[in-house]
Enzyme design. Structure first.
Site, mmCIF file in Angstrom:
data_model
loop_
_atom_site.group_PDB
_atom_site.id
_atom_site.type_symbol
_atom_site.label_atom_id
_atom_site.label_comp_id
_atom_site.label_asym_id
_atom_site.label_seq_id
_atom_site.Cartn_x
_atom_site.Cartn_y
_atom_site.Cartn_z
ATOM 1 C CG HIS A 1 -1.773 -1.165 1.394
ATOM 2 N ND1 HIS A 1 -3.088 -1.171 0.986
ATOM 3 C CD2 HIS A 1 -1.544 -2.393 1.921
ATOM 4 C CE1 HIS A 1 -3.631 -2.352 1.253
ATOM 5 N NE2 HIS A 1 -2.712 -3.114 1.825
ATOM 6 C CG PHE A 2 4.080 1.862 -2.408
ATOM 7 C CD1 PHE A 2 4.312 1.150 -1.238
ATOM 8 C CD2 PHE A 2 4.953 1.663 -3.477
ATOM 9 C CE1 PHE A 2 5.383 0.260 -1.116
ATOM 10 C CE2 PHE A 2 6.044 0.780 -3.372
ATOM 11 C CZ PHE A 2 6.253 0.076 -2.194
ATOM 12 N NE ARG A 3 -1.134 3.729 3.590
ATOM 13 C CZ ARG A 3 -1.903 2.695 3.901
ATOM 14 N NH1 ARG A 3 -2.904 2.319 3.109
ATOM 15 N NH2 ARG A 3 -1.709 2.033 5.011
ATOM 16 C CG ASN B 1 -6.317 0.177 0.483
ATOM 17 O OD1 ASN B 1 -5.301 0.069 -0.201
ATOM 18 N ND2 ASN B 1 -6.324 -0.023 1.780
ATOM 19 C CG HIS C 1 -3.575 -10.428 4.259
ATOM 20 N ND1 HIS C 1 -4.842 -10.936 4.294
ATOM 21 C CD2 HIS C 1 -3.690 -9.138 3.846
ATOM 22 C CE1 HIS C 1 -5.679 -10.006 3.901
ATOM 23 N NE2 HIS C 1 -5.015 -8.918 3.628
ATOM 24 C CG ASP D 1 -1.017 -6.108 4.031
ATOM 25 O OD1 ASP D 1 -1.266 -5.135 3.308
ATOM 26 O OD2 ASP D 1 -1.828 -6.551 4.863
ATOM 27 C CG HIS E 1 -8.615 -8.181 3.506
ATOM 28 N ND1 HIS E 1 -7.677 -7.315 4.014
ATOM 29 C CD2 HIS E 1 -9.324 -8.607 4.582
ATOM 30 C CE1 HIS E 1 -7.796 -7.235 5.333
ATOM 31 N NE2 HIS E 1 -8.803 -8.007 5.697
HETATM 32 O O1 DOR Z 1 -3.629 -3.801 8.098
HETATM 33 C C1 DOR Z 1 -4.022 -3.476 7.000
HETATM 34 N N1 DOR Z 1 -3.737 -2.280 6.484
HETATM 35 N N2 DOR Z 1 -4.793 -4.318 6.304
HETATM 36 C C2 DOR Z 1 -5.419 -3.942 5.181
HETATM 37 O O2 DOR Z 1 -6.153 -4.720 4.644
HETATM 38 C C3 DOR Z 1 -5.259 -2.575 4.661
HETATM 39 C C4 DOR Z 1 -4.012 -1.981 5.130
HETATM 40 C C5 DOR Z 1 -3.969 -0.487 4.909
HETATM 41 O O3 DOR Z 1 -4.263 -0.060 3.793
HETATM 42 O O4 DOR Z 1 -3.624 0.238 5.825
#
Ligand code: DOR
Length: 443
Positions: free
Chosen positions: A62-64, A94, A236, A309, A178
């Protein structure tokens, strides 16, 4: 382009460990052999006593970006990744906005171009109402489609049974899920909130996001995949209980595969005492017995893929009370060191780490020309030096500026990382400029 000759290395690839030399030419692995001699003008690296591996491929980060750059972005996190020997990343949808159609996907590829230190692929996300975008997805533009069958960070839960069934029926790529049952989690959370309010102690996280919630949701994903013969990859896996749902054996030919993440192999329930929300993630880190079973499942080929993750959040966010502290932890920079600890402990071989963290994701997602030490393949390489390294906060390259491994000493360090034939990490710092490329999928 200049060429580099790496001599006297201990190459680890496709189940073998052997001494040899490797020539990088025009961004690719030009030659692998013994006793290769240097050509005029060639840079020579003496890798005696070091292991040379294909760069790791992280199928879950997740590089945001876009939207959450205050805590991470593609440049900072991919820099941390190459410093950790991870040369390819596949990023989750996400973000803000979420990646729900082809335009959002292409926007991410544009953002990564010229800024990503590693090679990149982006998942299309699923929602309760983007079935048309999934059906029309060009399978060469994304490693897969991500379905949150449990609510987590971001609001991407797919819980409409008719939509879920249609996604599994029509998805043109592997589906990655997930799996946690949200109604079960909500019910447990209500019990703990009644007792503690918002300040629920972190150690109850694995009871709230329970093993039963994981198993129920994973069973549902598998039953849908069986019904439609979907290529399913369950992300995961965190419990021993779910392992019986998967088959042991090589990844080739499997229609249903499992991934676990480095934190499930290095932490367990006892660590909430010292690390609290820093290791709060979804699914939750569970019991010592789960950790043991997961390590065994990796060794026995029940688990097919190892990933991170990587999910950074700021320390300020992590310091909030339980109900508002976000889940996720930064992992890319030290994930390979942490995996190699399992080798030092005699639990896995280096070849197994390479298999789960490089070969397997390359095969699963049909990544073209990466993930192996093979002549003609991209020269994504990592050199491992067996000298101890203690993680310190000032070394962290992720924008959030902390690591759950701070203070831990690893037996191995990442001595060098090459991305597309160009040195990106020299063991101390980043070198040159971002050189990641868009992934091609051989479909
Ligand atoms: O712990 C998590 N963080 N699980 C996820 O499914 C999403 C991720 C996040 O985007 O922070």
């Amino acid at each position: 382009m200049s060429s580099t000759l790496i001599v006297n290395a201990r190459l680890v690839n496709e189940g073998r460990e052997y001494d040899g030399d490797l020539r990088i030419e025009d961004g690719r692995i030009g030659q692998i052999g013994a006793g290769l001699s240097a050509r005029g003008g060639e840079t020579v690296v003496d890798a005696r006593g070091r292991r040379l591996l294909p760069g790791m491929i992280d199928d879950q980060v997740h590089f945001r970006e876009p939207g959450l750059e205050y805590k991470a972005d593609m440049a900072t996190e991919s820099a941390a990744a190459v410093a950790g020997g991870l040369t390819t990343f596949m990023d989750m949808p996400n973000t803000s906005p979420p990646t729900l159609d082809a335009a959002a996907l292409e926007d991410k590829y544009r953002r990564a171009s010229g800024r990503a230190w590693g090679n990149f692929g982006f998942y299309l996300g699923a929602s309760n109402d983007n079935l048309a975008a999934i059906q029309s997805l060009d399978p060469r533009t994304a490693p897969g489609v991500k379905v949150f069958m449990g609510a987590s960070t971001g609001n991407m839960l797919v819980d409409d049974p008719v939509t879920l069934d249609a996604i599994f029926r029509d998805v043109p790529t592997p589906i990655i899920t997930h799996c946690e049952d949200t109604p079960m989690i909500d019910a447990e959370l209500a019990v703990y909130k009644a007792k503690y309010g918002d300040d629920i102690p972190a150690r109850f996280h694995p009871d709230i996001r329970s093993r039963e919630a994981c198993k129920k949701s994973t069973e549902l994903a598998i039953s849908l995949a069986r019904r439609h013969n979907t290529r399913l990859h369950v992300l995961h896996i965190s419990t021993a209980d779910e392992l019986a749902l998967f088959q042991a054996g090589p990844i080739e030919g499997k229609r249903i595969t499992a991934e676990t993440c480095i934190h499930f192999l290095r932490f367990d329930r006892e660590d909430y005492e010292t690390l609290g929300h820093l290791i709060k993630c979804n699914p939750a880190i569970k019991d010592p017995a789960d950790r043991e079973a997961l390590i065994r499942a990796v060794a026995e080929d029940v688990i097919d893929v190892l990933a991170t993750d990587h999910a950074p959040h700021t320390l300020e966010e992590k310091a909030r009370p339980y109900t508002s502290a976000p889940s996720g932890l930064p992992l890319v920079q030290f994930a390979l060191n942490a995996a190699l600890e399992l080798v030092h402990e005699g639990r896995l071989t280096t070849a197994q780490v390479v298999d789960k963290f490089a070969h397997a994701p390359a095969k699963l997602f049909e990544v073209e020309n990466r993930g192996f030490l093979r002549e003609g393949y991209a020269a994504d390489l990592v050199l491992i030096d067996d000298t101890p390294y203690t993680v310190q906060r000032e070394d962290v390259l992720s924008k959030c500026g902390w690591s759950p491994f701070e203070g831990r000493t690893f037996h191995s360090r990442i001595a060098s990382t090459w991305v597309n034939g160009v040195l990106a990490w020299d063991g101390m710092s980043l070198v040159g400029a971002p050189n990641g490329q868009r992934l091609a999928f051989a479909r």
